[in-house]
Design a protein around this motif. Structure first.
Motif, PDB file in Angstrom:
ATOM      1  N   MET A   1       0.853  -1.148   0.000  1.00  9.84           N
ATOM      2  CA  MET A   1       0.000   0.000   0.000  1.00  9.84           C
ATOM      3  C   MET A   1       0.909   1.223   0.000  1.00  9.84           C
ATOM      4  SD  MET A   1      -3.030   1.052   2.634  1.00  9.84           S
ATOM      5  CE  MET A   1      -4.226  -0.002   1.900  1.00  9.84           C
ATOM      6  N   LEU A   2       0.633   2.137  -0.912  1.00  8.84           N
ATOM      7  CA  LEU A   2       1.489   3.308  -1.051  1.00  8.84           C
ATOM      8  C   LEU A   2       0.876   4.574  -0.476  1.00  8.84           C
ATOM      9  CD1 LEU A   2       2.779   2.688  -4.679  1.00  8.84           C
ATOM     10  CD2 LEU A   2       3.773   1.952  -2.500  1.00  8.84           C
ATOM     11  N   ALA A   3      -0.465   4.602  -0.390  1.00  9.50           N
ATOM     12  CA  ALA A   3      -1.160   5.782   0.150  1.00  9.50           C
ATOM     13  C   ALA A   3      -2.521   5.345   0.681  1.00  9.50           C
ATOM     14  CB  ALA A   3      -1.325   6.850  -0.927  1.00  9.50           C
ATOM     15  N   ALA A   4      -3.009   6.069   1.651  1.00 14.41           N
ATOM     16  CA  ALA A   4      -4.350   5.800   2.200  1.00 14.41           C
ATOM     17  C   ALA A   4      -4.893   7.084   2.794  1.00 14.41           C
ATOM     18  CB  ALA A   4      -4.283   4.709   3.263  1.00 14.41           C
ATOM     19  N   GLY A   5      -6.131   7.398   2.447  1.00 16.70           N
ATOM     20  CA  GLY A   5      -6.770   8.590   2.995  1.00 16.70           C
ATOM     21  C   GLY A   5      -5.975   9.861   2.741  1.00 16.70           C
ATOM     22  N   GLY A   6      -5.310   9.938   1.609  1.00 11.16           N
ATOM     23  CA  GLY A   6      -4.519  11.106   1.268  1.00 11.16           C
ATOM     24  C   GLY A   6      -3.134  11.133   1.904  1.00 11.16           C
ATOM     25  N   GLU A   7      -2.804  10.116   2.699  1.00 11.80           N
ATOM     26  CA  GLU A   7      -1.496  10.055   3.366  1.00 11.80           C
ATOM     27  C   GLU A   7      -0.518   9.221   2.535  1.00 11.80           C
ATOM     28  OE1 GLU A   7       0.490   8.377   7.527  1.00 11.80           O
ATOM     29  OE2 GLU A   7      -1.652   8.102   7.170  1.00 11.80           O
ATOM     30  N   LEU A   9       2.282   6.781   2.200  1.00 10.33           N
ATOM     31  CA  LEU A   9       2.814   5.734   3.074  1.00 10.33           C
ATOM     32  C   LEU A   9       4.158   5.183   2.597  1.00 10.33           C
ATOM     33  CD1 LEU A   9      -0.493   3.721   3.632  1.00 10.33           C
ATOM     34  CD2 LEU A   9       0.450   5.578   5.033  1.00 10.33           C
ATOM     35  N   ARG A  10       4.709   5.729   1.526  1.00  8.69           N
ATOM     36  CA  ARG A  10       5.943   5.175   0.963  1.00  8.69           C
ATOM     37  C   ARG A  10       7.122   5.237   1.930  1.00  8.69           C
ATOM     38  NH1 ARG A  10       6.378   8.404  -4.462  1.00  8.69           N
ATOM     39  NH2 ARG A  10       5.731   9.995  -2.987  1.00  8.69           N
ATOM     40  N   GLY A  11       7.104   6.127   2.888  1.00  5.23           N
ATOM     41  CA  GLY A  11       8.201   6.227   3.853  1.00  5.23           C
ATOM     42  C   GLY A  11       8.113   5.213   4.979  1.00  5.23           C
ATOM     43  N   LEU A  12       6.994   4.484   5.053  1.00  9.19           N
ATOM     44  CA  LEU A  12       6.846   3.456   6.094  1.00  9.19           C
ATOM     45  C   LEU A  12       7.496   2.157   5.636  1.00  9.19           C
ATOM     46  CD1 LEU A  12       3.106   3.945   7.125  1.00  9.19           C
ATOM     47  CD2 LEU A  12       5.153   4.780   8.299  1.00  9.19           C
ATOM     48  N   PRO A  13       7.988   1.366   6.586  1.00  9.11           N
ATOM     49  CA  PRO A  13       8.544   0.062   6.208  1.00  9.11           C
ATOM     50  C   PRO A  13       7.457  -0.848   5.621  1.00  9.11           C
ATOM     51  CG  PRO A  13       8.861   0.471   8.571  1.00  9.11           C
ATOM     52  CD  PRO A  13       8.091   1.624   8.004  1.00  9.11           C
ATOM     53  N   LEU A  14       7.888  -1.769   4.785  1.00  8.72           N
ATOM     54  CA  LEU A  14       6.969  -2.711   4.138  1.00  8.72           C
ATOM     55  C   LEU A  14       6.071  -3.401   5.151  1.00  8.72           C
ATOM     56  CD1 LEU A  14       5.912  -4.404   1.760  1.00  8.72           C
ATOM     57  CD2 LEU A  14       7.870  -5.925   2.107  1.00  8.72           C
ATOM     58  N   ARG A  15       6.621  -3.842   6.279  1.00 11.55           N
ATOM     59  CA  ARG A  15       5.796  -4.586   7.249  1.00 11.55           C
ATOM     60  C   ARG A  15       4.600  -3.747   7.723  1.00 11.55           C
ATOM     61  NH1 ARG A  15      10.361  -3.474  10.185  1.00 11.55           N
ATOM     62  NH2 ARG A  15      11.327  -5.489   9.839  1.00 11.55           N
ATOM     63  N   GLU A  16       4.786  -2.432   7.902  1.00 15.71           N
ATOM     64  CA  GLU A  16       3.675  -1.562   8.330  1.00 15.71           C
ATOM     65  C   GLU A  16       2.689  -1.320   7.185  1.00 15.71           C
ATOM     66  OE1 GLU A  16       4.883   2.007  10.437  1.00 15.71           O
ATOM     67  OE2 GLU A  16       6.609   0.938  11.300  1.00 15.71           O
ATOM     68  N   ARG A  17       3.198  -1.141   5.978  1.00 10.55           N
ATOM     69  CA  ARG A  17       2.309  -0.963   4.824  1.00 10.55           C
ATOM     70  C   ARG A  17       1.504  -2.226   4.570  1.00 10.55           C
ATOM     71  NH1 ARG A  17       5.402  -0.464   0.387  1.00 10.55           N
ATOM     72  NH2 ARG A  17       7.379  -0.710   1.470  1.00 10.55           N
ATOM     73  N   ARG A  18       2.094  -3.387   4.799  1.00 13.91           N
ATOM     74  CA  ARG A  18       1.400  -4.662   4.625  1.00 13.91           C
ATOM     75  C   ARG A  18       0.244  -4.786   5.620  1.00 13.91           C
ATOM     76  NH1 ARG A  18       1.138  -9.517   1.395  1.00 13.91           N
ATOM     77  NH2 ARG A  18       0.025 -10.983   2.695  1.00 13.91           N
ATOM     78  N   VAL A  19       0.479  -4.417   6.886  1.00 15.47           N
ATOM     79  CA  VAL A  19      -0.584  -4.467   7.904  1.00 15.47           C
ATOM     80  C   VAL A  19      -1.752  -3.585   7.475  1.00 15.47           C
ATOM     81  CG1 VAL A  19      -1.181  -3.818  10.275  1.00 15.47           C
ATOM     82  CG2 VAL A  19       0.909  -5.113   9.829  1.00 15.47           C
ATOM     83  N   ARG A  20      -1.452  -2.386   6.996  1.00 12.03           N
ATOM     84  CA  ARG A  20      -2.527  -1.480   6.545  1.00 12.03           C
ATOM     85  C   ARG A  20      -3.277  -2.065   5.347  1.00 12.03           C
ATOM     86  NH1 ARG A  20      -1.295   4.826   7.414  1.00 12.03           N
ATOM     87  NH2 ARG A  20      -0.155   4.686   9.362  1.00 12.03           N
ATOM     88  N   ASP A  26      -9.570  -6.561   4.446  1.00 10.61           N
ATOM     89  CA  ASP A  26     -10.271  -7.498   5.326  1.00 10.61           C
ATOM     90  C   ASP A  26     -11.737  -7.615   4.921  1.00 10.61           C
ATOM     91  OD1 ASP A  26     -10.496  -9.266   7.529  1.00 10.61           O
ATOM     92  OD2 ASP A  26     -11.426  -7.647   8.707  1.00 10.61           O
ATOM     93  N   GLY A  27     -12.160  -8.826   4.641  1.00 11.62           N
ATOM     94  CA  GLY A  27     -13.550  -9.099   4.275  1.00 11.62           C
ATOM     95  C   GLY A  27     -13.849  -8.902   2.804  1.00 11.62           C
ATOM     96  N   MET A  28     -12.876  -8.449   2.017  1.00  8.14           N
ATOM     97  CA  MET A  28     -13.112  -8.238   0.593  1.00  8.14           C
ATOM     98  C   MET A  28     -13.111  -9.592  -0.127  1.00  8.14           C
ATOM     99  SD  MET A  28     -11.344  -5.534  -1.978  1.00  8.14           S
ATOM    100  CE  MET A  28     -11.980  -4.191  -1.010  1.00  8.14           C
ATOM    101  N   ALA A  29     -14.031  -9.724  -1.051  1.00  9.47           N
ATOM    102  CA  ALA A  29     -14.181 -10.989  -1.773  1.00  9.47           C
ATOM    103  C   ALA A  29     -13.381 -10.993  -3.071  1.00  9.47           C
ATOM    104  CB  ALA A  29     -15.660 -11.231  -2.069  1.00  9.47           C
TER     105      ALA A  29
END
Length: 167
Positions: A1-7, A9-20, A26-29
């Motif tokens: 994930m590179l961005a969310a809600g206008g934020e 996220l590229r400066g975050l480590p992969l493990r944190e971007r993966r959690v987001r 979650d729950g998507m089919a």
């Protein structure tokens, strides 16, 4: 994930971007499916063969602590591709004898009820350089040959168009 809600996220480590990303999905089919991820090298090796046998091209290796690259010169992941080979016979070619544009292929020993080799298919278009490198290995026979196709169709190739080859 590179961005969310206008934020960004590229400066975050992969493990944190993966959690987001996991939270967002979650729950998507289907058809949206989150790919498998592990930091266990033994598990990755164990998964590699069944995944590639099922059509997955390979694995992407990333450092869980890495941020997303913002410069084109940054490389933060590596790809390990599956390599599969299959021995085939070149029974013909199209194009010029000095640089064929495609090879007609057959499985070794795979013959019809008359003992004629069965055409398995052809290569994709060969570049001029690849065709040129293969040319010394191909020897025109000037023979007309019948090439029954696996799908039940057959076609006779004239000696001056597609050429039979003997190695």
């Amino acid at each position: 994930m590179l961005a969310a809600g206008g934020e960004d996220l590229r400066g975050l480590p992969l493990r944190e971007r993966r959690v987001r990303l996991e939270q967002a999905l979650d729950g998507m089919a289907s058809p949206v499916v989150l790919c498998q991820q592990t930091d266990d090298a033994a598990l990755a090796r164990e998964r590699f063969q069944p995944l590639t046998a099922g059509g997955i091209e390979g694995l992407v290796i990333k450092d869980a602590g890495s941020t997303y690259p913002t410069l084109t010169s940054q490389r933060v992941w590596w790809k390990v591709k599956a390599k599969q080979t299959l021995d085939m016979l070149a029974i013909g070619f199209t194009g010029d004898v000095g640089s064929p544009s495609a090879l007609v292929l057959a499985f070794p020993g795979d013959v019809d009820h008359d003992g004629q080799g069965l055409t398995a298919g052809s290569t994709t278009s060969l570049s001029w350089a690849v065709g040129r490198s293969l040319a010394p290995l191909l020897h025109p026979t000037r023979e007309t040959f019948r090439a029954p196709l696996r799908v039940g169709l057959s076609h006779t190739y004239p000696g001056d168009g597609n050429r039979a080859v003997r190695r």
